[in-house]
Design an enzyme around this catalytic site. Structure first.
Site, PDB file in Angstrom:
ATOM      1  N   VAL A  58      35.884  26.462  44.193  1.00 19.57           N
ATOM      2  CA  VAL A  58      37.013  25.827  43.526  1.00 19.57           C
ATOM      3  C   VAL A  58      38.279  26.097  44.326  1.00 19.57           C
ATOM      4  CG1 VAL A  58      38.327  25.704  41.368  1.00 19.57           C
ATOM      5  CG2 VAL A  58      35.862  26.142  41.311  1.00 19.57           C
TER       6      VAL A  58
ATOM      7  N   LYS B  89      29.176  39.510  39.869  1.00 24.18           N
ATOM      8  CA  LYS B  89      29.112  38.318  39.027  1.00 24.18           C
ATOM      9  C   LYS B  89      27.760  38.211  38.312  1.00 24.18           C
ATOM     10  CE  LYS B  89      33.265  36.741  39.611  1.00 24.18           C
ATOM     11  NZ  LYS B  89      34.206  36.694  38.468  1.00 24.18           N
TER      12      LYS B  89
ATOM     13  N   ASP C 119      47.995  39.447  33.129  1.00 28.57           N
ATOM     14  CA  ASP C 119      47.827  39.549  34.580  1.00 28.57           C
ATOM     15  C   ASP C 119      48.518  40.821  35.046  1.00 28.57           C
ATOM     16  OD1 ASP C 119      47.920  38.914  37.554  1.00 28.57           O
ATOM     17  OD2 ASP C 119      47.120  37.018  36.791  1.00 28.57           O
TER      18      ASP C 119
ATOM     19  N   THR D 296      41.251  27.431  44.613  1.00 36.23           N
ATOM     20  CA  THR D 296      42.097  28.436  43.974  1.00 36.23           C
ATOM     21  C   THR D 296      42.534  29.452  45.027  1.00 36.23           C
ATOM     22  OG1 THR D 296      40.270  29.944  43.454  1.00 36.23           O
ATOM     23  CG2 THR D 296      40.765  28.212  41.841  1.00 36.23           C
TER      24      THR D 296
ATOM     25  N   TYR E  60      30.570  40.861  45.659  1.00 37.49           N
ATOM     26  CA  TYR E  60      31.015  39.788  44.769  1.00 37.49           C
ATOM     27  C   TYR E  60      29.842  39.227  43.977  1.00 37.49           C
ATOM     28  CZ  TYR E  60      33.069  35.373  43.223  1.00 37.49           C
ATOM     29  OH  TYR E  60      33.503  34.319  42.463  1.00 37.49           O
TER      30      TYR E  60
ATOM     31  N   ASN F 239      38.813  36.242  32.898  1.00 39.97           N
ATOM     32  CA  ASN F 239      38.830  35.464  34.133  1.00 39.97           C
ATOM     33  C   ASN F 239      39.243  36.269  35.353  1.00 39.97           C
ATOM     34  OD1 ASN F 239      39.261  32.911  35.859  1.00 39.97           O
ATOM     35  ND2 ASN F 239      41.319  33.811  35.755  1.00 39.97           N
TER      36      ASN F 239
ATOM     37  N   ASP G 176      46.292  45.435  33.286  1.00 38.65           N
ATOM     38  CA  ASP G 176      45.391  45.929  34.323  1.00 38.65           C
ATOM     39  C   ASP G 176      44.006  45.972  33.708  1.00 38.65           C
ATOM     40  OD1 ASP G 176      43.849  47.325  36.139  1.00 38.65           O
ATOM     41  OD2 ASP G 176      45.133  49.095  36.223  1.00 38.65           O
ATOM     42  N   VAL G 177      43.148  45.039  34.100  1.00 44.40           N
ATOM     43  CA  VAL G 177      41.857  44.912  33.414  1.00 44.40           C
ATOM     44  C   VAL G 177      40.930  46.092  33.659  1.00 44.40           C
ATOM     45  CG1 VAL G 177      41.963  42.393  33.388  1.00 44.40           C
ATOM     46  CG2 VAL G 177      40.799  43.552  35.294  1.00 44.40           C
TER      47      VAL G 177
END
Length: 244
Positions: free
Chosen positions: A184, A155, A36, A186, A151, A86, A59-60
């Site tokens: 969800v 996806k 993360d 979150t 978004y 994720n 850092d993705v």
């Protein structure tokens, strides 16, 4: 999962679905690295999970960060056998409202991040004799979504990345699947008024919010050897959102 020898990396693991997934994989016996950008948050979760978990700053959107993470993991624990991409952000806004910078940032985290992650782990998974990559997309990657164009598009990109990578990596016994959560409970929905969430879920065949553990259970299955004949597929965990 069916054995205790798996080494897993879960991104976006400091909270939400990532945290729940890390918990599920540790419970199944895997050694789990919690990646993360919020390293302190990941450390807090890893501490709670005990010796089967370790936090790692990631850092993705950076190939160098991915390389450093994979190098550290393989040096400490051997070859990676599971990657859960994720990490992601939700950016509201329709076509006329959203700006170029917001659109690009959404793609960098949600889609480029998954792409870089898959590239980073391939050699390690080859060394392990195979592996499982689970990319967390969304029900928004299966249907159009009003006022969430960046978004949804990002996806959909994750969905396409997963299918193509499944074909590319099948010769190496590396499986690639995508999971498509619905609405969800979150942190990604923290900014939504409760009334808005209630309206969104009321129209679902199962009219409630999902919980992170329900998504994590699907991810853990796909990571396991029980899913050894599953690749290139899309798994919805959305209360019927995509078919409503």
């Amino acid at each position: 999962m069916t054995e205790n020898s798996k080494v897993a990396l879960v991104t976006g693991a400091a909270s939400g679905i990532g945290e729940a997934t890390a918990r599920a994989l540790v419970a199944a016996g895997a050694k789990v690295y919690l990646g993360d950008i919020n390293e302190e948050g990941a450390k807090a979760v890893a501490t709670a999970l005990g010796s089967g978990a370790e936090a790692i700053q990631l850092d993705v959107t950076s190939a160098e960060s991915w390389e450093a993470a994979v190098t550290r993991i393989t040096a400490q624990s051997g070859s990676l056998s599971v990657l859960v991409n994720n990490a992601g952000i939700f950016t509201p806004g329709g076509l006329e409202a959203i700006g170029e910078a917001e659109f690009q940032k959404t793609f960098e985290i949600n889609a480029l991040g998954a792409f870089l992650g898959m590239k980073a782990v391939v050699e390690s998974m080859k060394s392990a004799g195979g592996g499982s990559i689970v990319n967390v997309s969304s029900s928004a990657g299966l249907v159009g979504v009003k006022d969430a164009i960046a978004y949804s598009a990002s996806k959909w990109a994750v969905r396409g990345l997963s299918r193509s990578a499944a074909l590319d990596l099948a010769p190496y016994s590396i499986r690639v699947n995508s999971v498509h959560p619905g609405i969800v409970e979150t942190p990604i929905f923290t900014g939504f008024p409760r009334e808005a969430l209630d309206m969104m879920t009321a129209a679902l065949p199962q009219p409630r919010l999902g919980n992170p553990e329900e998504i994590a259970a699907m991810i853990a299955f796909l990571a396991s050897d029980q899913a050894s004949f599953c690749t290139g597929a899309e798994y919805t965990v959305d209360g019927g959102y995509a078919c409503a």
